[in-house]
Write an enzyme that holds these catalytic residues in place. Structure first.
Site, PDB file in Angstrom:
ATOM      1  N   GLY A 152       0.836  -1.212   0.000  1.00  0.00           N
ATOM      2  CA  GLY A 152       0.000   0.000   0.000  1.00  0.00           C
ATOM      3  C   GLY A 152       0.863   1.251   0.000  1.00  0.00           C
ATOM      4  O   GLY A 152       0.609   2.190   0.756  1.00  0.00           O
ATOM      5  N   SER A 164       1.195   3.340  -2.483  1.00  0.00           N
ATOM      6  CA  SER A 164       0.778   4.291  -3.520  1.00  0.00           C
ATOM      7  C   SER A 164       0.228   5.597  -2.963  1.00  0.00           C
ATOM      8  O   SER A 164       0.202   6.609  -3.668  1.00  0.00           O
ATOM      9  CB  SER A 164      -0.278   3.643  -4.426  1.00  0.00           C
ATOM     10  OG  SER A 164      -1.243   2.972  -3.644  1.00  0.00           O
ATOM     11  N   ASP A 176      -2.277  -7.790  -5.210  1.00  0.00           N
ATOM     12  CA  ASP A 176      -3.313  -7.733  -4.179  1.00  0.00           C
ATOM     13  C   ASP A 176      -2.857  -8.599  -3.008  1.00  0.00           C
ATOM     14  O   ASP A 176      -2.788  -9.828  -3.129  1.00  0.00           O
ATOM     15  CB  ASP A 176      -4.630  -8.262  -4.784  1.00  0.00           C
ATOM     16  CG  ASP A 176      -5.763  -8.277  -3.768  1.00  0.00           C
ATOM     17  OD1 ASP A 176      -5.516  -8.120  -2.554  1.00  0.00           O
ATOM     18  OD2 ASP A 176      -6.913  -8.482  -4.206  1.00  0.00           O
ATOM     19  N   VAL A 177      -2.529  -7.967  -1.885  1.00  0.00           N
ATOM     20  CA  VAL A 177      -1.968  -8.724  -0.756  1.00  0.00           C
ATOM     21  C   VAL A 177      -2.909  -9.815  -0.235  1.00  0.00           C
ATOM     22  O   VAL A 177      -2.467 -10.798   0.343  1.00  0.00           O
ATOM     23  CB  VAL A 177      -1.558  -7.811   0.431  1.00  0.00           C
ATOM     24  CG1 VAL A 177      -0.466  -6.830   0.034  1.00  0.00           C
ATOM     25  CG2 VAL A 177      -2.760  -7.084   1.020  1.00  0.00           C
ATOM     26  N   ASN A 210       1.493  -2.403   5.373  1.00  0.00           N
ATOM     27  CA  ASN A 210       0.723  -1.167   5.561  1.00  0.00           C
ATOM     28  C   ASN A 210      -0.624  -1.193   4.843  1.00  0.00           C
ATOM     29  O   ASN A 210      -1.534  -0.459   5.230  1.00  0.00           O
ATOM     30  CB  ASN A 210       1.583   0.010   5.069  1.00  0.00           C
ATOM     31  CG  ASN A 210       0.789   1.269   4.886  1.00  0.00           C
ATOM     32  OD1 ASN A 210       0.470   1.968   5.846  1.00  0.00           O
ATOM     33  ND2 ASN A 210       0.428   1.582   3.642  1.00  0.00           N
ATOM     34  N   SER A 251      -3.819   0.010  14.423  1.00  0.00           N
ATOM     35  CA  SER A 251      -4.675   1.195  14.585  1.00  0.00           C
ATOM     36  C   SER A 251      -5.113   1.275  16.039  1.00  0.00           C
ATOM     37  O   SER A 251      -5.172   0.257  16.740  1.00  0.00           O
ATOM     38  CB  SER A 251      -5.916   1.056  13.706  1.00  0.00           C
ATOM     39  OG  SER A 251      -6.896   2.008  14.088  1.00  0.00           O
ATOM     40  N   TYR A 258     -12.867  -3.890  11.254  1.00  0.00           N
ATOM     41  CA  TYR A 258     -11.552  -3.229  11.259  1.00  0.00           C
ATOM     42  C   TYR A 258     -10.849  -3.441  12.610  1.00  0.00           C
ATOM     43  O   TYR A 258      -9.641  -3.716  12.660  1.00  0.00           O
ATOM     44  CB  TYR A 258     -11.777  -1.746  10.966  1.00  0.00           C
ATOM     45  CG  TYR A 258     -10.559  -0.907  10.729  1.00  0.00           C
ATOM     46  CD1 TYR A 258      -9.921  -0.905   9.486  1.00  0.00           C
ATOM     47  CD2 TYR A 258     -10.050  -0.076  11.721  1.00  0.00           C
ATOM     48  CE1 TYR A 258      -8.812  -0.093   9.259  1.00  0.00           C
ATOM     49  CE2 TYR A 258      -8.954   0.738  11.506  1.00  0.00           C
ATOM     50  CZ  TYR A 258      -8.331   0.722  10.276  1.00  0.00           C
ATOM     51  OH  TYR A 258      -7.235   1.532  10.049  1.00  0.00           O
TER      52      TYR A 258
HETATM   53  P1  NAP Z   1      -5.154   5.004   2.142  1.00  0.00           P
HETATM   54  O1  NAP Z   1      -4.658   6.385   1.866  1.00  0.00           O
HETATM   55  O2  NAP Z   1      -6.564   4.650   1.866  1.00  0.00           O
HETATM   56  O3  NAP Z   1      -4.171   3.998   1.339  1.00  0.00           O
HETATM   57  C1  NAP Z   1      -4.398   2.612   1.403  1.00  0.00           C
HETATM   58  C2  NAP Z   1      -3.280   1.915   0.688  1.00  0.00           C
HETATM   59  O4  NAP Z   1      -3.503   0.498   0.795  1.00  0.00           O
HETATM   60  C3  NAP Z   1      -3.238   2.233  -0.802  1.00  0.00           C
HETATM   61  O5  NAP Z   1      -1.887   2.304  -1.186  1.00  0.00           O
HETATM   62  C4  NAP Z   1      -3.922   1.026  -1.429  1.00  0.00           C
HETATM   63  O6  NAP Z   1      -3.508   0.748  -2.775  1.00  0.00           O
HETATM   64  C5  NAP Z   1      -3.438  -0.071  -0.506  1.00  0.00           C
HETATM   65  N1  NAP Z   1      -4.251  -1.277  -0.572  1.00  0.00           N
HETATM   66  C6  NAP Z   1      -5.566  -1.417  -0.286  1.00  0.00           C
HETATM   67  N2  NAP Z   1      -5.954  -2.683  -0.502  1.00  0.00           N
HETATM   68  C7  NAP Z   1      -4.860  -3.359  -0.942  1.00  0.00           C
HETATM   69  C8  NAP Z   1      -4.626  -4.692  -1.356  1.00  0.00           C
HETATM   70  N3  NAP Z   1      -5.610  -5.604  -1.365  1.00  0.00           N
HETATM   71  N4  NAP Z   1      -3.377  -5.034  -1.761  1.00  0.00           N
HETATM   72  C9  NAP Z   1      -2.377  -4.116  -1.781  1.00  0.00           C
HETATM   73  N5  NAP Z   1      -2.549  -2.834  -1.404  1.00  0.00           N
HETATM   74  C10 NAP Z   1      -3.774  -2.464  -1.000  1.00  0.00           C
HETATM   75  O7  NAP Z   1      -4.898   4.585   3.657  1.00  0.00           O
HETATM   76  P2  NAP Z   1      -3.913   5.133   4.793  1.00  0.00           P
HETATM   77  O8  NAP Z   1      -4.691   6.024   5.655  1.00  0.00           O
HETATM   78  O9  NAP Z   1      -2.625   5.576   4.217  1.00  0.00           O
HETATM   79  O10 NAP Z   1      -3.727   3.784   5.612  1.00  0.00           O
HETATM   80  C11 NAP Z   1      -2.548   3.007   5.569  1.00  0.00           C
HETATM   81  C12 NAP Z   1      -2.620   2.016   6.722  1.00  0.00           C
HETATM   82  O11 NAP Z   1      -2.720   2.747   7.961  1.00  0.00           O
HETATM   83  C13 NAP Z   1      -3.836   1.082   6.687  1.00  0.00           C
HETATM   84  O12 NAP Z   1      -3.465  -0.201   7.141  1.00  0.00           O
HETATM   85  C14 NAP Z   1      -4.787   1.723   7.663  1.00  0.00           C
HETATM   86  O13 NAP Z   1      -5.683   0.783   8.196  1.00  0.00           O
HETATM   87  C15 NAP Z   1      -3.824   2.262   8.694  1.00  0.00           C
HETATM   88  N6  NAP Z   1      -4.376   3.338   9.519  1.00  0.00           N
HETATM   89  C16 NAP Z   1      -4.759   4.530   8.964  1.00  0.00           C
HETATM   90  C17 NAP Z   1      -5.284   5.511   9.785  1.00  0.00           C
HETATM   91  C18 NAP Z   1      -5.708   6.869   9.259  1.00  0.00           C
HETATM   92  O14 NAP Z   1      -6.298   7.636  10.032  1.00  0.00           O
HETATM   93  N7  NAP Z   1      -5.452   7.216   8.005  1.00  0.00           N
HETATM   94  C19 NAP Z   1      -5.433   5.283  11.158  1.00  0.00           C
HETATM   95  C20 NAP Z   1      -5.028   4.057  11.692  1.00  0.00           C
HETATM   96  C21 NAP Z   1      -4.494   3.105  10.852  1.00  0.00           C
HETATM   97  P3  NAP Z   1      -4.246   1.467  -4.052  1.00  0.00           P
HETATM   98  O15 NAP Z   1      -3.756   2.887  -4.028  1.00  0.00           O
HETATM   99  O16 NAP Z   1      -3.768   0.710  -5.229  1.00  0.00           O
HETATM  100  O17 NAP Z   1      -5.717   1.364  -3.801  1.00  0.00           O
END
Ligand code: NAP
Length: 246
Positions: free
Chosen positions: A13, A15, A64-65, A93, A145, A158
């Site tokens: 993830g 990107s 796709d993980v 991630n 999280s 989640y």
């Molecule tokens: P985000 O901006 O929505 O990005 C999600 C990333 O995961 C993207 O790069 C997406 O790839 C990738 N992804 C989704 N499904 C996938 C799959 N099946 N295989 C490979 N890659 C996949 O999310 P983020 O906020 O940066 O979150 C990153 C991590 O932090 C996640 O695990 C999330 O649960 C955790 N987190 C986030 C927050 C927050 O507030 N943002 C809080 C706690 C934890 P594509 O771009 O190709 O779709």
């Protein structure tokens, strides 16, 4: 540079959001970064451009993980083309959220969230572990999280996935500690990415002692430390980064 002197890191993830910031951080630490994405190839290319702009190097590795065969095929192909190299830093991630009250939650939203987090953890970590053990060095950082620590209403799926990854972190850390491989989890609160789009930031800010959302770069700094050699005595831990929101 010979292949054995190149240090490789994989960020699932990578990107967008937190993953992108982690890629840039690891590149600055000297890693050649494998930037995984599932569908947004153009965004992953943008991460690569930012990695290069930071003076680093990398490549995009889409898969796709949650898909076992696809993940295995891509990682095996990478190993075949890099017989002397190994991925010494893995940041699990990739993640999604599909929020709903459990009473209203469709089965596919339960499955997809758990599959990406937990099957994804297995699918990517299992094949990369043996080379880390053989080289007696590795760093694994799992993105958990605050939901996985305290449970959040509307996020039973989640919370279960992130609680599971925290438990897996603690178990695996004990299996591999003697071989110089550390396994830790990071538990962010609200971080400004696509994932929190649509949430009522003004209302949520009032619940956060620091009175703001975090930035992806702040999470990346923590991941970078856990991925560094200096963090070698920290393992099996889950470190919160949440502005005081426990
Ligand atoms: P985000 O901006 O929505 O990005 C999600 C990333 O995961 C993207 O790069 C997406 O790839 C990738 N992804 C989704 N499904 C996938 C799959 N099946 N295989 C490979 N890659 C996949 O999310 P983020 O906020 O940066 O979150 C990153 C991590 O932090 C996640 O695990 C999330 O649960 C955790 N987190 C986030 C927050 C927050 O507030 N943002 C809080 C706690 C934890 P594509 O771009 O190709 O779709």
């Amino acid at each position: 540079m010979t292949e054995t002197s190149i240090k490789y890191a994989l960020v699932t993830g990578g990107s967008r959001g937190i993953g992108r910031a982690v890629c840039i951080r690891l590149a600055r630490m000297g890693y050649h970064v494998l930037i995984n994405c599932v569908s947004r190839y153009a965004e992953a290319r943008q991460t690569l451009e930012q990695v290069q702009a930071a003076g680093g190097s990398g490549e995009v590795l889409p898969f796709d993980v949650s898909h076992r065969e696809q993940t295995a095929k891509v990682l095996e192909a990478w190993k075949d083309t890099h017989p002397e190299g190994y991925i010494e830093v893995l940041v699990n991630n990739a993640g999604i959220r599909r929020d709903n009250l459990l009473a209203l939650m469709p089965a596919e939203d339960w499955d997809s969230v758990l599959d990406i987090t937990l099957r994804g953890f297995y699918n990517v970590t299992q094949p990369l572990l043996q080379p880390m053990l053989t080289h007696r060095y590795g760093r694994i950082v799992n993105m958990a999280s605050v939901s996985g620590l305290r449970g959040m209403p509307g996020q039973t799926n989640y919370s279960a996935a992130k609680g599971g990854i925290i438990a897996a972190t603690k178990a695996l850390a004990q299996e591999v500690a003697r071989r110089g491989v550390t396994v830790n989890a990071v538990a962010p609160g609200f971080i400004r990415t696509d994932m929190v789009e649509g949430l009522d930031e003004d209302a949520l800010r009032k619940t956060i002692p620091a009175a703001r959302f975090g930035e992806p770069e702040e999470v990346a700094a923590l991941v970078g430390f856990l991925a560094s050699e200096e963090a070698g005595y920290i393992t099996g831990d889950v470190i919160s980064i949440n502005g005081g929101l426990y």
